[in-house]
Design a protein around this motif. Structure first.
Motif, mmCIF file in Angstrom:
data_model
loop_
_atom_site.group_PDB
_atom_site.id
_atom_site.type_symbol
_atom_site.label_atom_id
_atom_site.label_comp_id
_atom_site.label_asym_id
_atom_site.label_seq_id
_atom_site.Cartn_x
_atom_site.Cartn_y
_atom_site.Cartn_z
ATOM 1 N N ASP A 1 31.609 22.185 41.251
ATOM 2 C CA ASP A 1 32.300 22.656 40.050
ATOM 3 C C ASP A 1 32.479 24.179 40.088
ATOM 4 O OD1 ASP A 1 29.751 23.526 39.838
ATOM 5 O OD2 ASP A 1 29.327 22.611 37.882
ATOM 6 N N ASP A 2 32.136 24.808 41.200
ATOM 7 C CA ASP A 2 32.240 26.267 41.311
ATOM 8 C C ASP A 2 33.712 26.686 41.224
ATOM 9 O OD1 ASP A 2 32.177 28.926 42.015
ATOM 10 O OD2 ASP A 2 30.580 28.645 43.497
ATOM 11 N N PRO A 3 34.083 27.496 40.204
ATOM 12 C CA PRO A 3 35.495 27.893 40.096
ATOM 13 C C PRO A 3 35.977 28.670 41.326
ATOM 14 C CG PRO A 3 34.158 28.879 38.324
ATOM 15 C CD PRO A 3 33.229 28.055 39.151
ATOM 16 N N ALA A 4 35.039 29.352 41.984
ATOM 17 C CA ALA A 4 35.447 30.130 43.166
ATOM 18 C C ALA A 4 35.905 29.217 44.304
ATOM 19 C CB ALA A 4 34.287 31.009 43.640
ATOM 20 N N ALA A 5 35.553 27.922 44.221
ATOM 21 C CA ALA A 5 35.937 26.994 45.298
ATOM 22 C C ALA A 5 37.351 26.441 45.085
ATOM 23 C CB ALA A 5 34.936 25.844 45.382
ATOM 24 N N ALA A 6 37.889 26.625 43.866
ATOM 25 C CA ALA A 6 39.172 25.989 43.534
ATOM 26 C C ALA A 6 40.314 26.388 44.487
ATOM 27 C CB ALA A 6 39.541 26.285 42.085
ATOM 28 N N PRO B 1 50.850 27.827 56.323
ATOM 29 C CA PRO B 1 50.585 28.641 55.154
ATOM 30 C C PRO B 1 49.302 28.242 54.431
ATOM 31 C CG PRO B 1 52.855 27.905 55.177
ATOM 32 C CD PRO B 1 52.165 27.182 56.271
ATOM 33 N N ALA B 2 49.003 26.944 54.389
ATOM 34 C CA ALA B 2 47.822 26.499 53.642
ATOM 35 C C ALA B 2 46.546 27.029 54.280
ATOM 36 C CB ALA B 2 47.800 24.972 53.571
ATOM 37 N N TYR B 3 46.433 26.936 55.580
ATOM 38 C CA TYR B 3 45.166 27.411 56.123
ATOM 39 C C TYR B 3 45.115 28.935 56.199
ATOM 40 C CZ TYR B 3 46.929 27.446 61.018
ATOM 41 O OH TYR B 3 47.622 27.694 62.169
ATOM 42 N N ALA B 4 46.300 29.585 56.254
ATOM 43 C CA ALA B 4 46.300 31.052 56.207
ATOM 44 C C ALA B 4 45.727 31.523 54.860
ATOM 45 C CB ALA B 4 47.703 31.596 56.405
ATOM 46 N N VAL B 5 46.028 30.783 53.790
ATOM 47 C CA VAL B 5 45.503 31.132 52.463
ATOM 48 C C VAL B 5 43.981 31.042 52.468
ATOM 49 C CG1 VAL B 5 45.341 30.312 50.071
ATOM 50 C CG2 VAL B 5 47.582 30.467 51.192
ATOM 51 N N ALA B 6 43.465 29.943 53.022
ATOM 52 C CA ALA B 6 42.009 29.757 53.025
ATOM 53 C C ALA B 6 41.325 30.814 53.892
ATOM 54 C CB ALA B 6 41.675 28.347 53.532
ATOM 55 N N GLN C 1 37.979 38.052 50.192
ATOM 56 C CA GLN C 1 37.565 38.012 48.794
ATOM 57 C C GLN C 1 36.054 37.804 48.647
ATOM 58 O OE1 GLN C 1 39.907 38.691 46.446
ATOM 59 N NE2 GLN C 1 41.147 38.965 48.281
ATOM 60 N N PRO C 2 35.414 38.547 47.750
ATOM 61 C CA PRO C 2 33.980 38.337 47.540
ATOM 62 C C PRO C 2 33.684 36.893 47.145
ATOM 63 C CG PRO C 2 34.782 40.211 46.253
ATOM 64 C CD PRO C 2 35.975 39.605 46.907
ATOM 65 N N GLU C 3 34.621 36.266 46.419
ATOM 66 C CA GLU C 3 34.397 34.876 45.992
ATOM 67 C C GLU C 3 34.277 33.942 47.196
ATOM 68 O OE1 GLU C 3 36.827 36.781 44.887
ATOM 69 O OE2 GLU C 3 36.424 37.067 42.755
ATOM 70 N N GLY C 4 34.931 34.325 48.303
ATOM 71 C CA GLY C 4 34.855 33.499 49.516
ATOM 72 C C GLY C 4 33.413 33.396 49.988
ATOM 73 N N ASN C 5 32.731 34.546 50.045
ATOM 74 C CA ASN C 5 31.322 34.529 50.444
ATOM 75 C C ASN C 5 30.469 33.751 49.456
ATOM 76 O OD1 ASN C 5 31.521 35.886 52.793
ATOM 77 N ND2 ASN C 5 30.225 37.609 52.188
ATOM 78 N N GLN C 6 30.809 33.923 48.183
ATOM 79 C CA GLN C 6 30.063 33.218 47.129
ATOM 80 C C GLN C 6 30.101 31.695 47.367
ATOM 81 O OE1 GLN C 6 31.412 35.069 43.426
ATOM 82 N NE2 GLN C 6 31.225 33.020 42.531
ATOM 83 N N VAL C 7 31.286 31.196 47.718
ATOM 84 C CA VAL C 7 31.425 29.750 47.968
ATOM 85 C C VAL C 7 30.583 29.346 49.168
ATOM 86 C CG1 VAL C 7 33.028 27.915 48.647
ATOM 87 C CG2 VAL C 7 33.757 29.665 47.038
ATOM 88 N N GLY D 1 40.230 47.700 48.496
ATOM 89 C CA GLY D 1 40.238 48.737 47.464
ATOM 90 C C GLY D 1 41.374 49.723 47.661
ATOM 91 N N PRO D 2 41.729 50.460 46.618
ATOM 92 C CA PRO D 2 42.860 51.376 46.694
ATOM 93 C C PRO D 2 42.636 52.542 47.651
ATOM 94 C CG PRO D 2 41.727 51.550 44.565
ATOM 95 C CD PRO D 2 41.086 50.433 45.314
ATOM 96 N N ASP D 3 41.388 52.943 47.868
ATOM 97 C CA ASP D 3 41.187 54.095 48.740
ATOM 98 C C ASP D 3 41.104 53.697 50.208
ATOM 99 O OD1 ASP D 3 38.796 52.862 48.927
ATOM 100 O OD2 ASP D 3 37.580 54.579 48.331
ATOM 101 N N GLY D 4 41.235 52.423 50.475
ATOM 102 C CA GLY D 4 41.252 51.977 51.857
ATOM 103 C C GLY D 4 39.882 51.925 52.502
ATOM 104 N N HIS D 5 38.842 52.340 51.803
ATOM 105 C CA HIS D 5 37.512 52.300 52.399
ATOM 106 C C HIS D 5 36.589 51.320 51.686
ATOM 107 C CE1 HIS D 5 37.611 56.493 54.456
ATOM 108 N NE2 HIS D 5 38.630 55.729 54.759
ATOM 109 N N ALA D 6 37.083 50.748 50.611
ATOM 110 C CA ALA D 6 36.202 49.885 49.840
ATOM 111 C C ALA D 6 35.912 48.612 50.610
ATOM 112 C CB ALA D 6 36.870 49.549 48.519
ATOM 113 N N ASP D 7 34.683 48.236 50.654
ATOM 114 C CA ASP D 7 34.307 46.989 51.294
ATOM 115 C C ASP D 7 34.081 45.972 50.193
ATOM 116 O OD1 ASP D 7 33.179 44.869 52.478
ATOM 117 O OD2 ASP D 7 31.373 45.897 53.154
ATOM 118 N N ALA D 8 35.078 45.149 49.980
ATOM 119 C CA ALA D 8 35.017 44.216 48.860
ATOM 120 C C ALA D 8 33.799 43.317 48.962
ATOM 121 C CB ALA D 8 36.280 43.369 48.847
#
Ligand code: B12
Ligand code: SF4
Length: 643
Positions: free
Chosen positions: A477-482, A497-502, A509-515, A553-560
């Motif tokens: 039920d994790d929304p990040a998995a949707a 395209p579908a697997y490129a999205v995944a 995305q941080p949510e990717g690691n969360q899942v 991130g906008p400054d190009g150095h942010a590690d999401a």
């Protein structure tokens, strides 16, 4: 058309992927360079290459191509992924220029004129096979006043008479001396740099030779299958390499079918190494390696390794099942004796991946998964492709013999196999789901080391881990998995395209690691013994921490993913993000070395701290879902960077 007027010729190419950098329009470059070698064409035609990224829509392409004036000749380099777009542009072109000439060339349309003309009546000419000499002659004929309905004298084309019937002229013999084609790099036929003077493509594509002695049932390698190999000269290739090195091109990709088969391939690698020593570039060389790994191949690998020139070596097996290998027409290929090679590459510490195709006639679900797991004992990065029927291949031409049922892709013109005598529709649906996660998680190296660790320390096969992930994802039920669930739902028929999205989601995305973390704790951990659980947890964490850094991130150095900023340092002339002082409860690198060498590692904790370096600029590789490139951006320790 006035036969003395100057002609505007637009050569069009569109890459597959939607990525920040462009994909090099190599075929268009060779064709343009050869056309301009003719003095009449040079004097009287202006030839531009319009190169589009993947996913640029038809309307946007039409604006770019036609808004400032419609050309006289629209010439498209057609692959399965851009066939429909170019068909649509031909229709637009005809509205603007009823007397203009539309030429389709390239591997997807070669020898397919009946279908092309039926689907796209605005196409005038299809070029069959190698395009350089044919296109040059075609332009000459046009400049001399020939109309699209009067092209009987040009070898290697299909065209339509004024009455509308399709004529295919005799084929053109293949070019014997490839050096008659001027280099598209050395002649500037291909624009190499952007406005800032930097190399503008993701990688540099080139050919060192053309031709392939084999004839696999699923393949049409630019028409070169079953053909004697012809090579470009060493001097010319060296000059091309030197130019690319001066532009600091990181990766060279040779579009050859079997690099490492010919003794002259050693000379090419010697030049590559020498040029790298001189200019610091290129750093990596990718290609389709020879299927028969001869002395030449081993020699090349040693030289590349000594020079620190990286590559991904491929076990291009396609199937491990004798019945499928038979229908693939690959029974007598030495590639089938792959165990020694896999062992040798592993012992040498060389990056290696394997290729399998799902859905060959003769393959079954059981034989495929058995083959996948057998292969994964040697190499965990397994690229798995769904079987497509490519034009001009034996499978496509003998569908009835195998009872093949297929469907055209949603986003491309490839024919995807749905069923045949040894594969039911249900079998295919089941394996497509597996393929999706095999491609995303293992092939594209979202996870790298847990596969071997889970198998050797906990007895779980790679296919079981992947199927378990799919199963967990359907239930959580994790929304990040949707987003991942939605992408997997589009896998069957949704194609790339579908697997490129995944892949993008899991890498950026941080949510990717969360899942992934939640899956590990809910599905994987409960099945592990308490003796191996702590070590496996650290190996999993190591996999997550060494994933490429894709700044969002906008400054190009942010590690999401790290949730913070990482400094950039320069090592050996190249820029890296530095993550300092990463602490583990176990000596994970030593454990991984043991596993690779087939030794049982110690399960005891041993506190370990080290720094991790990540090449900058990973986003392009991730967006292109090019796993050969992605692996060059994984976190490394300093010694590996310097090596
Ligand atoms: C580099 C490459 C890629 C790159 C991208 C290339 C790009 N620029 O965008 C990447 C890695 C992204 C890629 C991906 C894939 N690829 Co690929 N790739 C190649 C490769 C190795 C080289 C292409 C090339 O530049 N060749 C060199 C040029 C000079 O040769 P050529 O294209 O045949 O051109 C000659 C003639 O065809 C003709 N010609 C070509 N264009 C034109 C235009 C005009 C006007 C004229 C007159 C003549 C002409 O003249 C040229 C010179 O003689 C080819 C194999 C090969 N060697 O061709 C496969 C190939 C193009 N790929 C192929 C496939 C199937 C794929 C994938 C679908 C694989 C997969 N299963 O995932 C994916 C795409 C994913 C997707 N969903 O669509 C097939 C395409 C078949 C088809 N009918 O379209 C090929 C032919 C390999 C094969 N197995 O048969 N690929
Ligand atoms: S798959 Fe490779 S070896 Fe087989 S015909 Fe195609 S290019 Fe040649």
């Amino acid at each position: 058309m006035n036969s003395r007027s100057r002609q505007a010729v637009r050569l069009v190419q569109q890459g597959v992927w939607d990525m920040p950098l462009e994909s090099m329009p190599l075929a268009a470059g060779y064709v343009k360079a050869m056309a301009l070698a003719d003095p009449v064409v040079r004097d009287r035609a202006d030839i531009d290459i319009c190169n589009f990224r993947g996913r640029v829509g038809h309307a946007q392409m039409a604006d770019t191509l036609f808004a400032a004036g419609c050309p006289d000749v629209l010439a498209c380099s057609v692959f399965g992924w851009n066939f429909r777009a170019f068909g649509s542009l031909a229709e637009t072109f005809r509205q603007l220029n009823p007397d203009g000439l539309v030429v389709f060339g390239g591997t997807h349309v070669s020898d397919q004129a009946e279908r092309v003309f039926r689907l796209f009546p605005d196409v005038d000419v299809v070029v069959n096979g190698e395009g350089e000499l044919t296109f040059q002659e075609l332009l000459r004929a046009r400049l001399d006043g020939a109309s699209p309905g009067e092209l009987g004298g040009i070898a290697g084309i299909s065209w339509k008479t004024r009455a509308g019937s399709v004529v295919t002229n005799p084929p053109r013999p293949r070019i014997e001396d490839l050096d008659i084609i001027p280099s598209p790099f050395l002649t500037n036929a291909i624009e190499l740099t952007d406005a800032a003077g930097a190399f503008r493509y993701d990688v540099a594509l080139l050919e060192t030779n053309r031709g392939c002695p084999y004839k696999c049932s699923f393949c049409y390698w630019g028409g070169a299958v079953g053909q004697r190999v012809r090579a470009f000269s060493r001097a010319r290739l060296r000059e091309e390499l030197e130019l690319l090195a001066k532009l600091q091109v990181h990766t060279i990709v040779a579009c050859d079918a079997n690099f490492g088969m010919l003794p002259i391939d050693v000379e090419f690698v010697d030049d590559l190494v020498d040029i790298k020593d001189r200019y610091g570039f290129p750093r990596a060389f990718e290609t389709s390696w020879a299927k028969n790994k001869s002395k030449v191949f081993y020699d090349i690998v040693h030289r590349m390794k000594a020079a620190g020139l990286r590559s991904s070596f491929t076990l291009a097996l396609q199937s491990l099942h004798p019945a499928a290998i038979e229908t693939m027409n690959r029974r007598n290929m030495k590639v089938n004796d792959w165990h020694d090679l896999a062992r040798w590459l592993g012992a040498e510490g060389l990056d290696c991946y394997a290729e399998l195709i799902w859905g060959a006639p003769g393959e079954t679900v059981e034989s495929f998964l058995r083959g996948y797991d057998e292969l994964s004992r040697w190499v965990s990065r397994i690229a798995v492709y769904p079987m497509m029927l490519l034009p001009n291949t034996e499978y496509a031409e003998q569908k009835d013999r195998y009872g093949i049922v297929s469907v055209r892709g949603d986003h491309d013109d490839f024919e995807y196999v749905l069923a045949h005598q040894s594969m039911s529709f249900e079998d295919n649906v089941q394996v497509q789901r597996f393929l999706f996660w095999a491609r995303v998680l293992a092939e594209n190296a979202v996870l790298r080391h847990v596969w071997t660790a889970l198998r050797d320390l906990a007895g779980v096969t790679q296919s079981a881990v992947l199927n378990g992930f799919d199963d967990w994802l359907r239930q959580t039920d994790d929304p990040a998995a949707a987003p991942l669930r939605a992408a997997a739902g589009r896998a069957h028929g949704g194609g790339a395209p579908a697997y490129a999205v995944a892949i993008g989601y899991l890498f950026t995305q941080p949510e990717g690691n969360q899942v992934l973390e939640r899956w590990w704790s809910e599905r994987v951990r409960p099945a592990l013994g308490s003796d191996v659980d702590p070590l496996l947890a650290e190996i999993f964490r190591y996999d997550l921490l060494t994933k490429p850094i894709c700044p969002t991130g906008p400054d190009g150095h942010a590690d999401a993913l790290a949730g913070g900023l990482l400094p950039v340092v320069t090592v050996g002339g190249e820029r890296y993000y530095l993550r300092s002082g990463v602490a583990f409860s176990h000596d994970v690198p030593a454990v991984l070395a043991d596993l690779r060498a087939g030794r049982r590692p110690s399960l005891e904790p041993k506190a370990t701290v080290f720094d991790l370096y990540y090449r900058t600029g990973a986003l392009n590789a991730v967006r292109s879902t090019n796993h050969e490139e992605i692996t060059h951006f994984m976190g490394m320790q300093e010694a590996e960077v310097r090596a």
